[in-house]
Design a protein around this motif. Sequence first.
Motif, PDB file in Angstrom:
ATOM      1  N   ASP A   1      57.053  93.196   8.003  1.00  0.00           N
ATOM      2  CA  ASP A   1      56.915  91.849   7.443  1.00  0.00           C
ATOM      3  C   ASP A   1      55.495  91.323   7.603  1.00  0.00           C
ATOM      4  O   ASP A   1      54.964  90.652   6.721  1.00  0.00           O
ATOM      5  CB  ASP A   1      57.895  90.876   8.101  1.00  0.00           C
TER       6      ASP A   1
ATOM      7  N   MET B   1      57.179  92.614  -3.019  1.00  0.00           N
ATOM      8  CA  MET B   1      56.909  93.974  -2.617  1.00  0.00           C
ATOM      9  C   MET B   1      57.994  94.373  -1.626  1.00  0.00           C
ATOM     10  O   MET B   1      58.104  93.811  -0.559  1.00  0.00           O
ATOM     11  CB  MET B   1      55.516  94.022  -1.986  1.00  0.00           C
ATOM     12  N   SER B   2      58.800  95.357  -1.997  1.00  0.00           N
ATOM     13  CA  SER B   2      59.930  95.719  -1.149  1.00  0.00           C
ATOM     14  C   SER B   2      59.525  96.655  -0.019  1.00  0.00           C
ATOM     15  O   SER B   2      59.710  96.356   1.145  1.00  0.00           O
ATOM     16  CB  SER B   2      61.034  96.342  -1.999  1.00  0.00           C
ATOM     17  N   SER B   3      58.958  97.819  -0.343  1.00  0.00           N
ATOM     18  CA  SER B   3      58.574  98.733   0.734  1.00  0.00           C
ATOM     19  C   SER B   3      57.075  98.638   0.989  1.00  0.00           C
ATOM     20  O   SER B   3      56.305  98.267   0.119  1.00  0.00           O
ATOM     21  CB  SER B   3      58.951 100.166   0.355  1.00  0.00           C
ATOM     22  N   VAL B   4      56.705  98.979   2.199  1.00  0.00           N
ATOM     23  CA  VAL B   4      55.303  98.919   2.589  1.00  0.00           C
ATOM     24  C   VAL B   4      54.894 100.315   3.058  1.00  0.00           C
ATOM     25  O   VAL B   4      55.335 100.757   4.114  1.00  0.00           O
ATOM     26  CB  VAL B   4      55.087  97.902   3.733  1.00  0.00           C
TER      27      VAL B   4
ATOM     28  N   ARG C   1      53.258  93.086   5.140  1.00  0.00           N
ATOM     29  CA  ARG C   1      53.462  92.451   3.824  1.00  0.00           C
ATOM     30  C   ARG C   1      52.647  91.156   3.720  1.00  0.00           C
ATOM     31  O   ARG C   1      52.072  90.858   2.684  1.00  0.00           O
ATOM     32  CB  ARG C   1      54.940  92.143   3.604  1.00  0.00           C
ATOM     33  N   HIS C   2      52.616  90.392   4.805  1.00  0.00           N
ATOM     34  CA  HIS C   2      51.857  89.144   4.819  1.00  0.00           C
ATOM     35  C   HIS C   2      50.373  89.418   4.574  1.00  0.00           C
ATOM     36  O   HIS C   2      49.742  88.746   3.752  1.00  0.00           O
ATOM     37  CB  HIS C   2      52.055  88.414   6.152  1.00  0.00           C
TER      38      HIS C   2
ATOM     39  N   THR D   1      51.110 100.668  -4.392  1.00  0.00           N
ATOM     40  CA  THR D   1      51.182  99.367  -3.713  1.00  0.00           C
ATOM     41  C   THR D   1      50.151  98.410  -4.280  1.00  0.00           C
ATOM     42  O   THR D   1      50.449  97.249  -4.572  1.00  0.00           O
ATOM     43  CB  THR D   1      50.967  99.546  -2.203  1.00  0.00           C
TER      44      THR D   1
ATOM     45  N   SER E   1      49.874  90.383   1.037  1.00  0.00           N
ATOM     46  CA  SER E   1      50.012  89.242   0.117  1.00  0.00           C
ATOM     47  C   SER E   1      48.722  88.430   0.070  1.00  0.00           C
ATOM     48  O   SER E   1      48.359  87.881  -0.969  1.00  0.00           O
ATOM     49  CB  SER E   1      51.195  88.361   0.502  1.00  0.00           C
TER      50      SER E   1
END
Length: 156
Positions: free
Chosen positions: A62, A1-4, A65-66, A137, A69
């Motif tokens: 980051d 996933m590049s952008s959040v 993203r975690h 997303t 995920s």
Amino acid sequence: MSSVPFHYVDLRAFCYATEDEKRVEDALRTFLPDEFEIDRVVNAGHHGDRIVVVSARVERADDVRHVLSKLSDLAEWDRVLAELDERVDDNNSLFLRLDKQAAFKGSAELGPGITFRAKVEAYPAKHETAVKNARETFEELAEEAGGAGESGGEAA
């Protein structure tokens, strides 16, 4: 996933007098990066019982993203996607309720115990834009997890 497309994610759980605070914290940590700081606020319930609110705000991309995920294990992606319009409020905040017991065991399931709130980026700041960004997303997460089309779990 590049952008959040989230400004931040808030995670919160209540630890009641009958629960072990360390276990509730461990359940919350299932979704957090290692060594992430957790806030604690001690309150009293209606009958004077001790209630500890454990929470964390994740703001760095980051770290967000975690958290996302960890949500990729969610089996109920079809349900979440179908309910996105109702799960995003007028302030562009997305809400999920995650099962505290499942989180303690290291998995992500919809259910009672942990409140997940994410502020969705939306330009312009409209409900429809926020839902679209969240949908993109979550569809990407569902694809990564191979969970699209599966269902199950408790009502949230």
